[in-house]
Design a protein around this motif. Structure first.
Motif, PDB file in Angstrom:
ATOM      1  N   PHE A 247       0.670  -1.132  -0.234  1.00 17.11           N
ATOM      2  CA  PHE A 247       0.030  -0.055   0.152  1.00 17.11           C
ATOM      3  C   PHE A 247       0.840   1.295   0.043  1.00 17.11           C
ATOM      4  O   PHE A 247       2.077   1.335   0.645  1.00 17.11           O
ATOM      5  CB  PHE A 247      -0.966   0.054   1.284  1.00 17.11           C
ATOM      6  CG  PHE A 247      -2.063  -0.885   1.057  1.00 17.11           C
ATOM      7  CD1 PHE A 247      -2.119  -1.796   0.161  1.00 17.11           C
ATOM      8  CD2 PHE A 247      -3.360  -0.660   2.226  1.00 17.11           C
ATOM      9  CE1 PHE A 247      -3.321  -2.639  -0.051  1.00 17.11           C
ATOM     10  CE2 PHE A 247      -4.176  -1.699   2.258  1.00 17.11           C
ATOM     11  CZ  PHE A 247      -4.254  -2.420   1.143  1.00 17.11           C
ATOM     12  N   PHE A 272      -4.833  -2.460 -12.108  1.00 14.27           N
ATOM     13  CA  PHE A 272      -5.952  -2.052 -10.899  1.00 14.27           C
ATOM     14  C   PHE A 272      -5.320  -2.129  -9.562  1.00 14.27           C
ATOM     15  O   PHE A 272      -5.896  -1.456  -8.596  1.00 14.27           O
ATOM     16  CB  PHE A 272      -7.212  -3.040 -11.012  1.00 14.27           C
ATOM     17  CG  PHE A 272      -8.187  -2.741 -10.161  1.00 14.27           C
ATOM     18  CD1 PHE A 272      -8.611  -1.665 -10.177  1.00 14.27           C
ATOM     19  CD2 PHE A 272      -8.781  -3.805  -9.276  1.00 14.27           C
ATOM     20  CE1 PHE A 272      -9.743  -1.208  -9.504  1.00 14.27           C
ATOM     21  CE2 PHE A 272      -9.759  -3.114  -8.616  1.00 14.27           C
ATOM     22  CZ  PHE A 272     -10.038  -2.177  -8.466  1.00 14.27           C
ATOM     23  N   VAL A 274      -2.920  -0.479  -8.915  1.00 16.92           N
ATOM     24  CA  VAL A 274      -2.558   1.045  -8.794  1.00 16.92           C
ATOM     25  C   VAL A 274      -3.664   1.552  -7.958  1.00 16.92           C
ATOM     26  O   VAL A 274      -3.490   2.518  -6.932  1.00 16.92           O
ATOM     27  CB  VAL A 274      -2.301   1.761  -9.953  1.00 16.92           C
ATOM     28  CG1 VAL A 274      -2.255   3.120  -9.926  1.00 16.92           C
ATOM     29  CG2 VAL A 274      -0.854   1.098 -10.808  1.00 16.92           C
ATOM     30  N   VAL A 275      -4.725   1.212  -8.147  1.00 17.95           N
ATOM     31  CA  VAL A 275      -5.960   1.800  -7.390  1.00 17.95           C
ATOM     32  C   VAL A 275      -6.061   1.346  -6.029  1.00 17.95           C
ATOM     33  O   VAL A 275      -5.821   1.979  -4.938  1.00 17.95           O
ATOM     34  CB  VAL A 275      -7.486   1.516  -8.281  1.00 17.95           C
ATOM     35  CG1 VAL A 275      -8.377   2.109  -7.153  1.00 17.95           C
ATOM     36  CG2 VAL A 275      -7.156   2.002  -9.807  1.00 17.95           C
ATOM     37  N   THR A 276      -6.152  -0.009  -5.851  1.00 20.14           N
ATOM     38  CA  THR A 276      -6.520  -0.372  -4.470  1.00 20.14           C
ATOM     39  C   THR A 276      -5.264  -0.488  -3.655  1.00 20.14           C
ATOM     40  O   THR A 276      -5.674  -0.448  -2.437  1.00 20.14           O
ATOM     41  CB  THR A 276      -6.683  -2.288  -4.783  1.00 20.14           C
ATOM     42  OG1 THR A 276      -5.615  -2.717  -5.417  1.00 20.14           O
ATOM     43  CG2 THR A 276      -8.012  -2.205  -5.475  1.00 20.14           C
ATOM     44  N   LYS A 277      -4.270  -0.259  -4.202  1.00 24.97           N
ATOM     45  CA  LYS A 277      -2.968  -0.155  -3.359  1.00 24.97           C
ATOM     46  C   LYS A 277      -2.381   1.220  -3.274  1.00 24.97           C
ATOM     47  O   LYS A 277      -1.438   1.637  -2.462  1.00 24.97           O
ATOM     48  CB  LYS A 277      -1.725  -1.070  -3.875  1.00 24.97           C
ATOM     49  CG  LYS A 277      -2.142  -2.478  -3.735  1.00 24.97           C
ATOM     50  CD  LYS A 277      -0.891  -3.405  -4.070  1.00 24.97           C
ATOM     51  CE  LYS A 277      -1.341  -4.782  -3.981  1.00 24.97           C
ATOM     52  NZ  LYS A 277      -0.501  -5.689  -4.834  1.00 24.97           N
ATOM     53  N   ARG A 278      -3.237   2.323  -3.808  1.00 25.82           N
ATOM     54  CA  ARG A 278      -2.576   3.619  -3.611  1.00 25.82           C
ATOM     55  C   ARG A 278      -1.251   3.692  -4.311  1.00 25.82           C
ATOM     56  O   ARG A 278      -0.510   4.309  -3.442  1.00 25.82           O
ATOM     57  CB  ARG A 278      -2.930   4.097  -2.426  1.00 25.82           C
ATOM     58  CG  ARG A 278      -4.284   4.323  -1.727  1.00 25.82           C
ATOM     59  CD  ARG A 278      -4.478   2.871  -1.084  1.00 25.82           C
ATOM     60  NE  ARG A 278      -5.361   3.231   0.182  1.00 25.82           N
ATOM     61  CZ  ARG A 278      -5.966   2.442   0.798  1.00 25.82           C
ATOM     62  NH1 ARG A 278      -5.958   0.992   0.339  1.00 25.82           N
ATOM     63  NH2 ARG A 278      -6.794   2.457   1.722  1.00 25.82           N
ATOM     64  N   ILE A 279      -0.902   3.173  -5.519  1.00 24.99           N
ATOM     65  CA  ILE A 279       0.495   3.263  -5.835  1.00 24.99           C
ATOM     66  C   ILE A 279       0.441   4.776  -6.464  1.00 24.99           C
ATOM     67  O   ILE A 279      -0.378   4.844  -7.357  1.00 24.99           O
ATOM     68  CB  ILE A 279       0.638   1.884  -6.753  1.00 24.99           C
ATOM     69  CG1 ILE A 279       0.897   0.898  -5.975  1.00 24.99           C
ATOM     70  CG2 ILE A 279       1.955   2.267  -7.595  1.00 24.99           C
ATOM     71  CD1 ILE A 279       0.601  -0.442  -6.657  1.00 24.99           C
TER      72      ILE A 279
END
Lengths: 345, 345
Positions: A247, A272, A274-279
């Motif tokens: 994250f 995806f 990138v979204v869920t892990k706030r990359i």
């Protein structure tokens, strides 16, 4: 050849390349050149090239580029690239005969350079001059700004670097260690992996060619995930990394060498994450940081002198070896920064 | 049913879903519930659900999730989601009977909520209560923080928004206009495109289904390129956008709805543009910004009252319509924010 002319061997770019480049895409030719800046050329220099730099981005200049940050090479003209050179003649007030410079020059013995804004005067000569093609030149600044400005490293974070033994990667790893990070690199041979572990002080390293499942390999090396990925390869490796990012991880997108010779790039499927892990994935081009070059030198020169940082070069002798040296980058033949010596002084 | 029990219709999650979800993945069941927080339940509330929110991220909770920012739904239990509810009974000091709240609740008439940290007390009731599932709830905060915090908008910049008429997109477009940007959205029908242009004040809009070549469409709408992309869809649209981003562009990765129902995500091929154009692509999850929710309200409530911002909802009547409403999101059937009314008070 006139009295004031000398012979000037050149590596000529033949024509735009698709797919994997070949040595025969470049031709050694002999021409002549006057060792004087022409009378009508203001703010220009005539240089003797000493060291030339082989860099992955050059592959892109061999293709047809549109709207990129650089131009294509010109078919029929000498290859352009970074190098270290000595000023032979100058109509530009800031450089005088005898000065050493690094920056954008031609793949030839002598170059007339009309765009002097691409040249930096070399003030410190108590380090190997060839370092200005690598550690103290474009790749060094790339590693430094790409790591510190984009990755925002914090002590204790985990860092993964692809093509880690290359001109840029070996430095990113050392900067990351100096920042108190846990650092693992991937490379394409046992020798390179040994270099990473034994010479550059990486905490661990692996040969990606021995890993049929890159996701599994990364899970093994980073059981708690990756905070920072310094991206030099793209494609399948990026896809595997995305699955293993933590994250709020950061990806510094420096290059994607695995894609440069493909007719069509590989698709990256795991975005995806990138979204869920706030990359944060951020591309950069070192040109944007050149105004900070002196700050970079002030930091890195002492590190070299105190032997807190080391650098490995792969030296090819003679201008005629340049095409082979450049092509070798794309099969990973070089170990360390690929340099071509045209002349030593 | 005991004297103190009431009937409680529920939408039960049947089992983990692969591919496109169907209404039959959810079952309407009737159970009973006591309208009291059980004696051994500290800091819990019993609520009557009024409005439920259908949101694209819920598709991910229908699958098997590992290491994500949210958990999968539990087969055999009621679907979970955002909603507006009234407190019927409370053992939690901050909420008392009669209070209105928004936050994470269940798809049922009444819910016992033990995790009250997912609930916000509604203080302002001079706006439609259903807005707390959208404009003033999770999607509104998503639009606000995802645009201002990630995109760093500057007056005069060009902004592109995909699924622009949805719960989030319609607000991002209005925030972007208020910031002095030039704003274009894409949506999946003529009605939605009309809404973008005539109701939400977008500078232009197009139906992506009418565009066989998304790259060509974006080149037509953004001849000078895109500074900011608010990413809600992923896949082919992202690939086309990457080709049309301007140098130093920003991509706020909010969601990728086009990918949620695929067995395997599409590959994105044009990521090298991230490097050459120095693009920052950053994912975010609105949970990380909830501590700033009151700041968001202070900004947005006056904009609603001054009619500087508007909001379109697609209202489905009755809990039994919830499965169909949720599934409709993935074929783009809804126009505006999809809300389900369970009860109006």
């Amino acid at each position: 050849m006139g009295d004031d002319e000398v012979s000037n061997k050149q590596i000529i770019f033949k024509d735009y390349v698709k797919g994997f480049p070949k040595e025969s895409d470049m031709i050694l030719e002999s021409s002549t050149i006057k060792l004087k800046v022409p009378e009508d050329c203001n703010d220009a220099v005539l240089v003797k090239n000493l060291y030339l730099s082989c860099d992955p981005y050059m592959r892109n200049r061999m293709g047809i580029l549109e709207g990129s940050y650089i131009d294509s090479f010109t078919p029929g003209s000498a290859i352009k690239g970074y190098g270290v050179a000595r000023i032979v003649d100058s109509s530009y007030a800031n450089f005088k005969k005898g000065d050493l410079v690094w920056g954008l020059t031609g793949w030839e013995e002598y170059s007339l350079i009309k765009s002097t804004e691409g040249l930096f005067k070399i003030q410190h000569t108590d380090v190997p001059l060839s370092y200005y093609t690598g550690l103290l030149g474009m790749p060094g600044a790339t590693a430094y700004f790409g790591f510190y400005e984009i990755c925002s490293p914090k002590r204790g974070e985990t860092v993964f670097i692809s093509t880690a033994s290359g001109a840029v990667g070996q430095l990113v790893g050392q900067f990351a260690k100096l920042s108190g990070c846990y650092v693992i690199g991937s490379a394409g041979s046992k020798d390179k992996v040994d270099l990473l572990k034994n010479k550059f002080g990486f905490d661990d390293a692996f040969n990606y060619k021995d890993e049929p499942d890159l996701n599994a390999a990364l899970k093994r090396y980073f059981p708690n995930g990756i905070d920072i990925y310094f991206e030099n390869v793209g494609g399948k490796m990026l896809d595997a990394v995305l699955l293993n990012m933590r994250f709020h991880g950061r990806i510094s997108a420096c290059g994607m060498i695995s894609q440069y010779n493909l007719e069509e790039p590989e698709g990256v499927k795991n975005l995806f994450n990138v979204v869920t892990k706030r990359i944060r994935m951020e591309g950069f081009v070192v040109f944007d940081y050149y105004h900070l070059y002196s700050k970079f030198l002030d930091t890195v020169l002492p590190l070299i002198k105190e032997e807190k940082i080391t650098y490995v070069e792969d030296i090819a002798e003679g201008l005629e070896s340049a095409p082979s040296a450049l092509i070798g980058l794309f099969s990973g033949r070089n170990i360390g920064k690929q340099v071509v010596v045209v002349a030593r002084e």
